[in-house]
Write a protein that holds these residues in place. Structure first.
Motif, PDB file in Angstrom:
ATOM      1  N   ARG A 153      -7.775  -2.389  -5.217  1.00 35.36           N
ATOM      2  CA  ARG A 153      -8.881  -2.001  -4.342  1.00 35.36           C
ATOM      3  C   ARG A 153      -8.345  -1.202  -3.158  1.00 35.36           C
ATOM      4  NH1 ARG A 153     -13.052  -6.534  -3.262  1.00 35.36           N
ATOM      5  NH2 ARG A 153     -14.332  -4.689  -2.974  1.00 35.36           N
ATOM      6  N   THR A 154      -9.204  -0.399  -2.581  1.00 35.39           N
ATOM      7  CA  THR A 154      -8.786   0.432  -1.450  1.00 35.39           C
ATOM      8  C   THR A 154      -9.220  -0.183  -0.134  1.00 35.39           C
ATOM      9  OG1 THR A 154     -10.785   1.776  -1.577  1.00 35.39           O
ATOM     10  CG2 THR A 154      -8.864   2.564  -2.790  1.00 35.39           C
ATOM     11  N   PHE A 212       0.847  -1.194   0.000  1.00 35.54           N
ATOM     12  CA  PHE A 212       0.000   0.000   0.000  1.00 35.54           C
ATOM     13  C   PHE A 212       0.885   1.247   0.000  1.00 35.54           C
ATOM     14  CE2 PHE A 212      -2.170  -3.415   2.246  1.00 35.54           C
ATOM     15  CZ  PHE A 212      -3.390  -3.475   1.598  1.00 35.54           C
ATOM     16  N   PRO A 213       1.547   1.556  -1.122  1.00 38.01           N
ATOM     17  CA  PRO A 213       2.512   2.662  -1.132  1.00 38.01           C
ATOM     18  C   PRO A 213       1.898   4.039  -0.854  1.00 38.01           C
ATOM     19  CG  PRO A 213       2.192   1.771  -3.335  1.00 38.01           C
ATOM     20  CD  PRO A 213       1.475   0.860  -2.401  1.00 38.01           C
ATOM     21  N   ASP A 214       0.593   4.164  -1.029  1.00 38.54           N
ATOM     22  CA  ASP A 214      -0.064   5.444  -0.760  1.00 38.54           C
ATOM     23  C   ASP A 214      -0.747   5.467   0.609  1.00 38.54           C
ATOM     24  OD1 ASP A 214      -2.104   3.623  -1.326  1.00 38.54           O
ATOM     25  OD2 ASP A 214      -3.279   5.055  -2.508  1.00 38.54           O
ATOM     26  N   GLN A 271      -1.600  -2.050  -4.041  1.00 40.51           N
ATOM     27  CA  GLN A 271      -0.814  -1.966  -5.272  1.00 40.51           C
ATOM     28  C   GLN A 271       0.365  -2.926  -5.318  1.00 40.51           C
ATOM     29  OE1 GLN A 271       0.064   2.156  -6.391  1.00 40.51           O
ATOM     30  NE2 GLN A 271      -1.491   2.814  -4.918  1.00 40.51           N
ATOM     31  N   GLY A 272       0.576  -3.680  -4.246  1.00 41.26           N
ATOM     32  CA  GLY A 272       1.672  -4.643  -4.208  1.00 41.26           C
ATOM     33  C   GLY A 272       1.230  -5.905  -3.490  1.00 41.26           C
TER      34      GLY A 272
END
Length: 134
Positions: free
Chosen positions: A97-98, A58-60, A86-87
């Protein structure tokens, strides 16, 4: 005059900002005691390894303090973590997905540094939010 609780709260908020939001894993060394006890991730190194896995997946990611309560040497924090998958996360391929999950952290401080930590996160909600639809 600043109370012990206010000082301890400031240290914990600085740790959350540096370690979890700014991804400065060295904050685990500078803001914790030499004999720090990590009760959620087994060790200080385990905490750093887990944080690196979260960052990769989750880079963000962003942690938001929703509530903080301090009494004597203890600080309890209710936070929300949000991010996009994202990873790879514990073997699960990125889904895009968030997540928006509540977690709790309990810190015990001594002499202006974190001496002990334990945490709880709603993993059931997290997994249900990031898993690919079938």
């Amino acid at each position: 005059m600043t109370t012990m609780e206010q000082k301890n709260t400031e240290v914990v908020e600085a740790f959350i900002q540096a370690f979890w939001n700014s991804n400065d894993l060295s904050a685990a060394d500078t803001l914790t005691t030499e004999d720090y006890r990590e009760l959620s991730y087994q060790s200080k190194e385990g905490l750093k390894q887990f944080a690196a896995k979260i960052l990769e997946a989750f880079p963000d990611k962003q942690y938001t303090v929703e509530e903080i309560i301090a009494e004597d040497e203890k600080v309890l924090v209710r936070m929300t973590v949000r991010g996009t998958h994202q990873g790879v996360f514990f073997g699960t391929a990125p889904t895009g997905r968030t997540m928006n999950v509540t977690l709790y952290r309990q810190y015990r401080l001594r002499d202006g540094k974190i001496a002990e930590h334990r945490g709880w996160i709603d993993m059931v909600t997290m997994w249900s939010q990031i898993q690919a639809l079938t």
